[in-house]
Scaffold this active site. Sequence first.
Site: not given
Ligand code: NAD
Length: 510
Positions: A246, A280
């Site tokens: 997502e 999001c």
């Molecule tokens: P992010 O991708 O930086 O981090 C998300 C999670 O992934 C965190 O827990 C982080 O520690 C972990 N992570 C980071 N690198 C990783 C790796 N290499 N392997 C595994 N895990 C890893 O995202 P963010 O900045 O925390 O969140 C914001 C983003 O999330 C925005 O783009 C937003 O649109 C999206 N989002 C989407 C939805 C949806 O339902 N589509 C909902 C909420 C947020």
Amino acid sequence: MAIVRNAQEIDGRRRLALHSPVDRRPIAEFDVDDRDDVRNAVTRARAAQPDWAARDIGERAAIIGRAIDVIVARRAEITDTIREETGKPHAEALGVEIVPSCDFLNYWTKRARRDLRPHRQRLHGYLRPMKKLHIQYQPLGVVAVITPWNAPFVLTLNPVVQALLAGNTVVFKPSEVTPRSGEWVARILHEAGVPRDVVQALHGDGETGAALVDSPVDKVCFTGSVGTGRKIATACAERLLPCTLELGGKDAMIVCADADLERAAAGAVYLSMFNTGQVCMSVERIYVIDSVADEFIALVQREAAEVTCGAGATDMGPLFWDRQRDIVTAHVEDARTRGARILVGGSAVAGEGLYFEPTVIAEANHDMLIMTDETFGPVAAIMRVRDEDEAIRLANDSRYGLSGSVFTRDPATARRIAARLTTGSVVHNDSAVIYGVPEAPFGGRKDSGVGHVNGVHALRGFTHAQPVLITRRRPSRESIWYPYTDKTIRDLDGLIRYGFGNKLLRRLLS
Ligand code: NAD
């Protein structure tokens, strides 16, 4: 979200420090779980899974359902943690996190028994007299759930609860900037009676997340950015591991000429700016039909000017992360230099906190980052369009495809436009509420994701749908089994000629 910084290393273990986005005071430190911690948690989860899966689904649902009472009783503590880490206004901690969490728990615990029960499916065609089909839903095993910071409690709780109801055990990792908000999901479920090894939280940044993806789990359920989603998809592909992603969005709002402009303007402001725009499926770009654009823009300007923001304000909290404030500032500056009109706000608020003014931009266009890249900030960016066709073309002109909204007095118009939008979902006269509708199969298209987080497909996505084909009483040998004879050929040829060659019989076999 709290601001996160490396604190120190103690006994070779990394430690991270959290700082308040409201005033940047230090609020907590926590140890990062390393590769060994991840392996150990997954091993414990693997060992606990058979017993958890062996329980009747009704029993699992009853235990998990008790978490609603725990949330209701402890809502003040949960919202305090969320507000400390994110700076969200009280209304948003309750409305974005607690209310939908209770509703998801209520819905999934009631629905799971029906949606996951083994069932018989009537066969079509010539096999029907010989076979009966049963479908049963087997848990996958251990599910890894990795979540972001913008709605740290509900975005963790929703997939975790579905995975548990389906008979899996779960190891989840909340964002490194909202670890304690995420941790509450494990706490309330343990308090409700879910055994400790059945749901476990791990803490850390991308390193811990990557170690979890690399560990011997059976599915990864990820919510977060497109960049991280791509890395996770690549790692999962290597191991042929199922994953749901997502990801980010750049959701378009289309304002038709017949829209209720008061509602459209109030919606444009709220739906672009609640949670400080860090949603999001918030409204990230607005296309308004030229004939009503002047009136709509004036109403949006009036609405946005009334939104309170800053320390002590009730409407809008800070951005949750300094990284986020840099992105929002860059997008607004890019729009300004490319000729957009900043009608309201447009700047970070001076001071300690990560506040950014509620911002309205008019005369935006697709040469500007504000209309092409995910901003994730409190900005209503408006572009005039000639007609609906142009609005639809521009709405689809994006690498994202999460959700979208159509403001019109006519639901039929909304459905007609929705059919031409390449987005995971479309909402009429509203937008982000779609995530809170568990019946709706919410999931992104294009760069916005793979798979679903809600709807029956999401719940069943935490299982393997196993068909079991039962053979009715039959002779000791089927006519098409060895040895092949002339009669075998005659029987098969007869089926083709009379069964499929005759329109009436073909109908009976369909
Ligand atoms: P992010 O991708 O930086 O981090 C998300 C999670 O992934 C965190 O827990 C982080 O520690 C972990 N992570 C980071 N690198 C990783 C790796 N290499 N392997 C595994 N895990 C890893 O995202 P963010 O900045 O925390 O969140 C914001 C983003 O999330 C925005 O783009 C937003 O649109 C999206 N989002 C989407 C939805 C949806 O339902 N589509 C909902 C909420 C947020």
